[in-house]
Design a protein around this motif. Sequence first.
Motif, PDB file in Angstrom:
ATOM      1  N   ARG A 150       0.869  -1.183   0.000  1.00 17.34           N
ATOM      2  CA  ARG A 150       0.000   0.000   0.000  1.00 17.34           C
ATOM      3  C   ARG A 150       0.896   1.219   0.000  1.00 17.34           C
ATOM      4  O   ARG A 150       1.763   1.354   0.860  1.00 17.34           O
ATOM      5  CB  ARG A 150      -0.889   0.005   1.225  1.00 17.34           C
ATOM      6  CG  ARG A 150      -1.757   1.237   1.295  1.00 17.34           C
ATOM      7  CD  ARG A 150      -2.690   1.159   2.451  1.00 17.34           C
ATOM      8  NE  ARG A 150      -3.464   2.378   2.526  1.00 17.34           N
ATOM      9  CZ  ARG A 150      -4.539   2.495   3.242  1.00 17.34           C
ATOM     10  NH1 ARG A 150      -4.971   1.476   3.965  1.00 17.34           N
ATOM     11  NH2 ARG A 150      -5.193   3.631   3.270  1.00 17.34           N
ATOM     12  N   GLU A 151       0.689   2.093  -0.964  1.00 20.01           N
ATOM     13  CA  GLU A 151       1.504   3.298  -1.021  1.00 20.01           C
ATOM     14  C   GLU A 151       1.184   4.193   0.169  1.00 20.01           C
ATOM     15  O   GLU A 151       0.020   4.487   0.440  1.00 20.01           O
ATOM     16  CB  GLU A 151       1.267   4.045  -2.326  1.00 20.01           C
ATOM     17  CG  GLU A 151       2.202   5.238  -2.485  1.00 20.01           C
ATOM     18  CD  GLU A 151       2.111   5.858  -3.846  1.00 20.01           C
ATOM     19  OE1 GLU A 151       2.851   5.435  -4.749  1.00 20.01           O
ATOM     20  OE2 GLU A 151       1.276   6.765  -3.999  1.00 20.01           O
ATOM     21  N   LEU A 152       2.228   4.584   0.885  1.00 20.44           N
ATOM     22  CA  LEU A 152       2.082   5.530   1.986  1.00 20.44           C
ATOM     23  C   LEU A 152       2.188   6.958   1.477  1.00 20.44           C
ATOM     24  O   LEU A 152       1.403   7.828   1.838  1.00 20.44           O
ATOM     25  CB  LEU A 152       3.169   5.316   3.035  1.00 20.44           C
ATOM     26  CG  LEU A 152       3.091   4.095   3.905  1.00 20.44           C
ATOM     27  CD1 LEU A 152       4.323   3.983   4.787  1.00 20.44           C
ATOM     28  CD2 LEU A 152       1.832   4.138   4.748  1.00 20.44           C
ATOM     29  N   TYR A 153       3.201   7.190   0.638  1.00 20.20           N
ATOM     30  CA  TYR A 153       3.464   8.548   0.196  1.00 20.20           C
ATOM     31  C   TYR A 153       4.334   8.527  -1.051  1.00 20.20           C
ATOM     32  O   TYR A 153       5.229   7.683  -1.178  1.00 20.20           O
ATOM     33  CB  TYR A 153       4.180   9.335   1.308  1.00 20.20           C
ATOM     34  CG  TYR A 153       4.451  10.768   0.956  1.00 20.20           C
ATOM     35  CD1 TYR A 153       3.422  11.691   0.892  1.00 20.20           C
ATOM     36  CD2 TYR A 153       5.733  11.203   0.674  1.00 20.20           C
ATOM     37  CE1 TYR A 153       3.666  13.018   0.559  1.00 20.20           C
ATOM     38  CE2 TYR A 153       5.989  12.515   0.342  1.00 20.20           C
ATOM     39  CZ  TYR A 153       4.954  13.422   0.287  1.00 20.20           C
ATOM     40  OH  TYR A 153       5.195  14.733  -0.046  1.00 20.20           O
ATOM     41  N   TRP A 186       7.179   5.636  -0.815  1.00 20.78           N
ATOM     42  CA  TRP A 186       7.184   4.794   0.380  1.00 20.78           C
ATOM     43  C   TRP A 186       5.952   3.910   0.336  1.00 20.78           C
ATOM     44  O   TRP A 186       4.844   4.388   0.059  1.00 20.78           O
ATOM     45  CB  TRP A 186       7.150   5.640   1.645  1.00 20.78           C
ATOM     46  CG  TRP A 186       8.416   6.382   1.923  1.00 20.78           C
ATOM     47  CD1 TRP A 186       9.418   5.995   2.752  1.00 20.78           C
ATOM     48  CD2 TRP A 186       8.830   7.633   1.388  1.00 20.78           C
ATOM     49  NE1 TRP A 186      10.429   6.926   2.763  1.00 20.78           N
ATOM     50  CE2 TRP A 186      10.090   7.945   1.921  1.00 20.78           C
ATOM     51  CE3 TRP A 186       8.241   8.533   0.485  1.00 20.78           C
ATOM     52  CZ2 TRP A 186      10.769   9.105   1.609  1.00 20.78           C
ATOM     53  CZ3 TRP A 186       8.922   9.680   0.165  1.00 20.78           C
ATOM     54  CH2 TRP A 186      10.173   9.962   0.728  1.00 20.78           C
ATOM     55  N   HIS A 187       6.150   2.616   0.597  1.00 20.72           N
ATOM     56  CA  HIS A 187       5.037   1.659   0.629  1.00 20.72           C
ATOM     57  C   HIS A 187       5.057   0.893   1.942  1.00 20.72           C
ATOM     58  O   HIS A 187       6.124   0.602   2.480  1.00 20.72           O
ATOM     59  CB  HIS A 187       5.153   0.636  -0.517  1.00 20.72           C
ATOM     60  CG  HIS A 187       4.890   1.222  -1.852  1.00 20.72           C
ATOM     61  ND1 HIS A 187       5.868   1.823  -2.595  1.00 20.72           N
ATOM     62  CD2 HIS A 187       3.754   1.300  -2.577  1.00 20.72           C
ATOM     63  CE1 HIS A 187       5.345   2.242  -3.734  1.00 20.72           C
ATOM     64  NE2 HIS A 187       4.058   1.944  -3.744  1.00 20.72           N
ATOM     65  N   LEU A 188       3.877   0.550   2.417  1.00 15.31           N
ATOM     66  CA  LEU A 188       3.733  -0.390   3.514  1.00 15.31           C
ATOM     67  C   LEU A 188       3.579  -1.748   2.862  1.00 15.31           C
ATOM     68  O   LEU A 188       2.729  -1.927   1.986  1.00 15.31           O
ATOM     69  CB  LEU A 188       2.498  -0.038   4.352  1.00 15.31           C
ATOM     70  CG  LEU A 188       2.316  -0.767   5.663  1.00 15.31           C
ATOM     71  CD1 LEU A 188       3.508  -0.532   6.591  1.00 15.31           C
ATOM     72  CD2 LEU A 188       1.024  -0.327   6.333  1.00 15.31           C
ATOM     73  N   VAL A 220       8.255  -1.097   5.903  1.00 15.92           N
ATOM     74  CA  VAL A 220       8.154   0.051   5.013  1.00 15.92           C
ATOM     75  C   VAL A 220       9.261  -0.063   3.971  1.00 15.92           C
ATOM     76  O   VAL A 220      10.426  -0.294   4.300  1.00 15.92           O
ATOM     77  CB  VAL A 220       8.286   1.380   5.792  1.00 15.92           C
ATOM     78  CG1 VAL A 220       8.336   2.567   4.838  1.00 15.92           C
ATOM     79  CG2 VAL A 220       7.141   1.522   6.791  1.00 15.92           C
ATOM     80  N   GLU A 272       5.683  11.016   4.899  1.00 10.99           N
ATOM     81  CA  GLU A 272       5.600   9.553   4.864  1.00 10.99           C
ATOM     82  C   GLU A 272       5.406   8.995   6.275  1.00 10.99           C
ATOM     83  O   GLU A 272       4.661   8.030   6.477  1.00 10.99           O
ATOM     84  CB  GLU A 272       6.829   8.939   4.185  1.00 10.99           C
ATOM     85  CG  GLU A 272       8.147   9.178   4.877  1.00 10.99           C
ATOM     86  CD  GLU A 272       8.802  10.517   4.591  1.00 10.99           C
ATOM     87  OE1 GLU A 272       9.974  10.668   4.982  1.00 10.99           O
ATOM     88  OE2 GLU A 272       8.174  11.414   3.992  1.00 10.99           O
ATOM     89  N   GLU A 308       1.778   9.830   7.436  1.00 10.98           N
ATOM     90  CA  GLU A 308       0.774   8.945   6.829  1.00 10.98           C
ATOM     91  C   GLU A 308       0.720   7.603   7.543  1.00 10.98           C
ATOM     92  O   GLU A 308      -0.361   7.057   7.769  1.00 10.98           O
ATOM     93  CB  GLU A 308       1.038   8.760   5.338  1.00 10.98           C
ATOM     94  CG  GLU A 308       0.033   7.863   4.647  1.00 10.98           C
ATOM     95  CD  GLU A 308      -1.418   8.324   4.742  1.00 10.98           C
ATOM     96  OE1 GLU A 308      -2.302   7.486   4.462  1.00 10.98           O
ATOM     97  OE2 GLU A 308      -1.702   9.484   5.088  1.00 10.98           O
ATOM     98  N   LEU A 309       1.870   7.056   7.905  1.00 10.80           N
ATOM     99  CA  LEU A 309       1.856   5.784   8.636  1.00 10.80           C
ATOM    100  C   LEU A 309       1.213   5.970   9.998  1.00 10.80           C
ATOM    101  O   LEU A 309       0.411   5.134  10.427  1.00 10.80           O
ATOM    102  CB  LEU A 309       3.264   5.200   8.769  1.00 10.80           C
ATOM    103  CG  LEU A 309       3.341   3.847   9.468  1.00 10.80           C
ATOM    104  CD1 LEU A 309       2.411   2.807   8.818  1.00 10.80           C
ATOM    105  CD2 LEU A 309       4.772   3.332   9.480  1.00 10.80           C
ATOM    106  N   LEU A 332      -2.513   6.040   9.478  1.00 10.26           N
ATOM    107  CA  LEU A 332      -3.062   4.697   9.264  1.00 10.26           C
ATOM    108  C   LEU A 332      -3.162   3.917  10.570  1.00 10.26           C
ATOM    109  O   LEU A 332      -4.155   3.229  10.818  1.00 10.26           O
ATOM    110  CB  LEU A 332      -2.204   3.919   8.257  1.00 10.26           C
ATOM    111  CG  LEU A 332      -2.347   4.315   6.807  1.00 10.26           C
ATOM    112  CD1 LEU A 332      -1.337   3.561   5.949  1.00 10.26           C
ATOM    113  CD2 LEU A 332      -3.752   4.053   6.324  1.00 10.26           C
TER     114      LEU A 332
END
Length: 81
Positions: A12-15, A23-25, A36, A65, A68-69, A72
Amino acid sequence: MSRIVTVMPNERELYASPNGDRWHLVRAPGGNDVFVRHTANEASGGNVVDFAIPVFLGLGRHGPEHQELWRLIGTLIDQQP
């Protein structure tokens, strides 16, 4: 040269920054590990670095980034059981 970034179902794209960093989760395939992943922009070489979540969050709280995490994570608390 333009680079195509494919997001897998377990990501899942974070930013995505204006300069092209992403940045992805990510959930590791077949496992419960979540981390990450940072993909640098082309000008910086496009390197990919994976961070354990505690390490990533320990790096700072002020970057978009990181925010955003944290957002979430907060949604998990806001959900009613």
